[in-house]
Design a protein around this motif. Structure first.
Motif, PDB file in Angstrom:
ATOM      1  N   TYR A 266      -0.506   5.657   1.274  1.00 50.81           N
ATOM      2  CA  TYR A 266      -1.167   6.663   0.729  1.00 50.81           C
ATOM      3  C   TYR A 266      -0.640   8.004   0.190  1.00 50.81           C
ATOM      4  N   TRP A 267      -0.699   8.234  -0.924  1.00 52.69           N
ATOM      5  CA  TRP A 267      -0.218   9.657  -1.382  1.00 52.69           C
ATOM      6  C   TRP A 267      -1.203  10.919  -1.284  1.00 52.69           C
ATOM      7  N   PRO A 268      -1.282  11.567  -0.193  1.00 54.34           N
ATOM      8  CA  PRO A 268      -2.237  12.718  -0.335  1.00 54.34           C
ATOM      9  C   PRO A 268      -2.221  13.615  -1.589  1.00 54.34           C
ATOM     10  N   GLU A 269      -1.165  13.908  -1.930  1.00 51.23           N
ATOM     11  CA  GLU A 269      -0.855  15.017  -3.055  1.00 51.23           C
ATOM     12  C   GLU A 269      -1.303  14.546  -4.347  1.00 51.23           C
ATOM     13  N   HIS A 270      -1.326  12.999  -4.263  1.00 53.05           N
ATOM     14  CA  HIS A 270      -1.751  12.677  -5.567  1.00 53.05           C
ATOM     15  C   HIS A 270      -3.256  11.784  -5.489  1.00 53.05           C
ATOM     16  N   ALA A 271      -3.677  11.732  -4.191  1.00 55.55           N
ATOM     17  CA  ALA A 271      -5.009  10.904  -3.994  1.00 55.55           C
ATOM     18  C   ALA A 271      -4.918   9.535  -4.817  1.00 55.55           C
ATOM     19  N   VAL A 272      -3.941   8.603  -4.380  1.00 60.06           N
ATOM     20  CA  VAL A 272      -3.446   7.449  -4.978  1.00 60.06           C
ATOM     21  C   VAL A 272      -2.956   6.711  -3.382  1.00 60.06           C
ATOM     22  N   ALA A 273      -3.754   5.375  -3.313  1.00 57.72           N
ATOM     23  CA  ALA A 273      -3.562   4.259  -2.217  1.00 57.72           C
ATOM     24  C   ALA A 273      -3.245   3.143  -2.714  1.00 57.72           C
ATOM     25  N   VAL A 274      -2.483   2.477  -1.757  1.00 53.38           N
ATOM     26  CA  VAL A 274      -2.152   0.952  -1.972  1.00 53.38           C
ATOM     27  C   VAL A 274      -2.877   0.269  -0.740  1.00 53.38           C
ATOM     28  N   GLU A 275      -3.433  -0.787  -1.389  1.00 56.36           N
ATOM     29  CA  GLU A 275      -3.906  -1.701  -0.363  1.00 56.36           C
ATOM     30  C   GLU A 275      -3.622  -3.351  -0.619  1.00 56.36           C
ATOM     31  N   LEU A 276      -2.801  -3.810   0.303  1.00 60.09           N
ATOM     32  CA  LEU A 276      -2.294  -5.124   0.210  1.00 60.09           C
ATOM     33  C   LEU A 276      -3.304  -6.094   0.326  1.00 60.09           C
ATOM     34  N   ASP A 277      -3.813  -7.070  -0.629  1.00 57.17           N
ATOM     35  CA  ASP A 277      -4.757  -7.875  -0.406  1.00 57.17           C
ATOM     36  C   ASP A 277      -4.084  -9.090   0.066  1.00 57.17           C
ATOM     37  N   THR A 278      -4.414  -9.467   1.372  1.00 63.67           N
ATOM     38  CA  THR A 278      -3.766 -10.612   2.073  1.00 63.67           C
ATOM     39  C   THR A 278      -4.959 -11.455   2.389  1.00 63.67           C
ATOM     40  N   ARG A 279      -6.041 -11.077   1.964  1.00 66.71           N
ATOM     41  CA  ARG A 279      -7.168 -12.116   2.774  1.00 66.71           C
ATOM     42  C   ARG A 279      -6.794 -13.451   2.439  1.00 66.71           C
ATOM     43  N   GLY A 280      -7.363 -14.196   3.528  1.00 69.27           N
ATOM     44  CA  GLY A 280      -7.154 -15.792   3.690  1.00 69.27           C
ATOM     45  C   GLY A 280      -8.528 -16.267   3.269  1.00 69.27           C
ATOM     46  N   PRO A 281      -8.827 -17.311   2.557  1.00 69.41           N
ATOM     47  CA  PRO A 281     -10.143 -17.944   2.251  1.00 69.41           C
ATOM     48  C   PRO A 281     -10.876 -18.549   3.194  1.00 69.41           C
ATOM     49  N   ARG A 282     -11.391 -17.923   4.361  1.00 70.15           N
ATOM     50  CA  ARG A 282     -12.183 -18.605   5.555  1.00 70.15           C
ATOM     51  C   ARG A 282     -13.565 -18.640   5.092  1.00 70.15           C
ATOM     52  N   HIS A 283     -14.390 -18.619   5.930  1.00 70.76           N
ATOM     53  CA  HIS A 283     -15.843 -18.979   5.723  1.00 70.76           C
ATOM     54  C   HIS A 283     -16.524 -17.705   5.361  1.00 70.76           C
ATOM     55  N   ASP A 284     -15.707 -16.488   5.945  1.00 67.90           N
ATOM     56  CA  ASP A 284     -16.372 -15.230   5.870  1.00 67.90           C
ATOM     57  C   ASP A 284     -15.823 -14.583   4.403  1.00 67.90           C
ATOM     58  N   GLN A 320       7.148  -4.517 -12.192  1.00 69.76           N
ATOM     59  CA  GLN A 320       5.884  -4.185 -12.970  1.00 69.76           C
ATOM     60  C   GLN A 320       4.786  -3.625 -11.910  1.00 69.76           C
ATOM     61  N   GLN A 321       4.996  -3.995 -10.602  1.00 73.20           N
ATOM     62  CA  GLN A 321       3.824  -3.335  -9.831  1.00 73.20           C
ATOM     63  C   GLN A 321       4.412  -1.898  -9.554  1.00 73.20           C
ATOM     64  N   ALA A 322       5.673  -1.669  -9.604  1.00 71.45           N
ATOM     65  CA  ALA A 322       5.998  -0.332  -9.355  1.00 71.45           C
ATOM     66  C   ALA A 322       5.603   0.657 -10.448  1.00 71.45           C
ATOM     67  N   ALA A 323       5.912   0.091 -11.805  1.00 72.13           N
ATOM     68  CA  ALA A 323       5.447   0.704 -12.996  1.00 72.13           C
ATOM     69  C   ALA A 323       3.964   1.103 -12.745  1.00 72.13           C
ATOM     70  N   ILE A 324       2.913   0.120 -12.449  1.00 70.52           N
ATOM     71  CA  ILE A 324       1.632   0.216 -12.370  1.00 70.52           C
ATOM     72  C   ILE A 324       1.279   1.265 -11.395  1.00 70.52           C
ATOM     73  N   LEU A 325       2.159   1.647 -10.253  1.00 73.58           N
ATOM     74  CA  LEU A 325       1.914   2.382  -9.216  1.00 73.58           C
ATOM     75  C   LEU A 325       2.183   3.849  -9.945  1.00 73.58           C
ATOM     76  N   ARG A 326       3.576   3.835 -10.454  1.00 76.59           N
ATOM     77  CA  ARG A 326       4.127   5.166 -10.773  1.00 76.59           C
ATOM     78  C   ARG A 326       3.107   5.864 -12.116  1.00 76.59           C
ATOM     79  N   THR A 327       2.555   4.979 -12.853  1.00 77.04           N
ATOM     80  CA  THR A 327       1.407   5.303 -13.696  1.00 77.04           C
ATOM     81  C   THR A 327       0.324   5.841 -13.167  1.00 77.04           C
ATOM     82  N   ALA A 328      -0.197   5.380 -12.120  1.00 75.78           N
ATOM     83  CA  ALA A 328      -1.350   5.956 -11.292  1.00 75.78           C
ATOM     84  C   ALA A 328      -0.908   7.196 -10.677  1.00 75.78           C
ATOM     85  N   LEU A 329       0.346   7.182 -10.055  1.00 74.77           N
ATOM     86  CA  LEU A 329       0.627   8.774  -9.535  1.00 74.77           C
ATOM     87  C   LEU A 329       0.960   9.893 -10.636  1.00 74.77           C
TER      88      LEU A 329
END
Length: 346
Positions: A266-284, A320-329
């Protein structure tokens, strides 16, 4: 009248010596002019040939090589040859050609994929092979037949059709009772980059293996391993691409209000957050998906931009992911200031 005797090398049995590949089916031999009686004579005790599987022959004495055994299993399970009777060896089917009618899977497939934790092809007692569910074929000898409603699209390795890693893992795990062996295979799949954790768990779920205690424990380790690797890649992305330092692994709360959710960066001064999507496809999975969506919507209503990144994207397109994040910042300067939130270590 020409009474010139035929050359002994004109006989089909002699012509076979010049063919590539030393594994043939009854039908293929017949297409080359070798009768069943001649085949039986060649396979007599001490003879130059041997029957390795029903209707499949090894055209030399001695033990089959791992490649020959795999070819024999595919020929037994598929029995493929073209309309002209010319032998079509396993591996003749290319990704853009006719689909194979049998696919190597299980531990043999993992060995072909290069898994160090899989037994060697030489040490395997049997080779698992996938065939369409309606095929009337029995397991025998070194061939263990596994039926499936639909064959997976194979990967071609050494000219052989091989199940993709997630499917091969599921078929291997189905036959393993050793928790440590299961854990080693699943861990290597992630560490060596053979497969995404979510794809592996999806196949295990499809095979109804997630209710086995030793598999559940291994899957938990698999997902933890996948998350740890993704976190390392996220840190590397920030360092190597000159992004400002965030605060890592935090919880957000409204002042005196409810918990908003955990974030990987989380970058508080930019109000930008990253969340890693590591979900496994379980029953829930649906419930987890709804939780992800609710958290994202709640944060974005407060003016916080949430960037979701999967481990696969980090591994395959870090720049590419770094570029996306830099654009958001950079875009944060053009947005309305975000609501004040409390940042706590997670």
């Amino acid at each position: 009248m020409n009474n010139t005797p035929l050359s002994p090398h004109s006989h089909p049995l002699h012509r076979l010596a010049d063919l590539r590949g030393r594994v043939r089916t009854t039908a293929q031999l017949r297409g080359l002019g070798v009768t069943q009686a001649e085949t039986s004579e060649q396979c007599r005790p001490g003879g130059p040939w041997q029957q390795i599987l029903p209707g499949v022959y090894l055209l030399h004495p001695g033990a089959a090589t791992p490649q020959e055994r795999l070819q024999a299993v595919l020929l037994y399970a598929g029995r493929s040859h073209d309309a002209a009777g010319v032998p079509a060896q396993p591996g003749a089917d290319k990704p853009h050609g006719r689909a194979p009618d049998a696919v190597i899977t299980g531990l043999a497939a993992l060995a072909l994929h290069g898994f160090a934790s899989a037994p060697s092809l030489l040490s395997l007692d049997h080779v698992d092979v996938l065939v369409p569910r309606l095929r009337r074929l029995r397991s025998t000898g070194c061939a263990r037949v596994l039926r499936t409603p639909a064959l997976p699209v194979p990967v071609h390795i050494a000219g052989l059709p091989v199940a993709p890693v997630p499917r091969a893992l599921a078929d291997a795990v189905a036959g393993l009772a050793d928790a440590s062996a299961v854990r080693r295979l699943l861990t290597e799949a992630v560490r060596a980059g053979h497969a995404e954790p979510s794809a592996v768990v999806r196949e295990l779920s499809r095979a109804r293996l997630l209710n086995r205690p030793h598999v559940v424990g291994a899957v938990d380790s698999l997902l933890a391993e996948g998350r740890a690797l993704a976190e390392d890649l996220l840190l590397r992305m920030v360092e190597e691409h000159g992004l400002p330092d965030p605060v890592w692994n935090v919880d957000l709360r409204l002042p005196g209000g409810p918990h908003l959710g955990g974030l990987d960066a989380y970058w508080p001064e930019h109000a930008v957050a990253v969340e890693l999507d590591t979900r496994g496809p379980r029953h829930d999975e649906d419930a987890l998906g709804s939780e992800y969506a609710r958290k994202r919507e709640a944060l974005e209503r407060l003016g916080i931009t949430v960037v979701h990144i999967t481990p696969r994207k980090l591994r395959e397109s870090l720049e590419q992911q770094a570029a996306i994040l830099r654009t958001a910042l950079m875009a944060s300067a053009d947005r309305e200031p975000a609501a004040y939130v409390v940042v706590l270590p997670r």
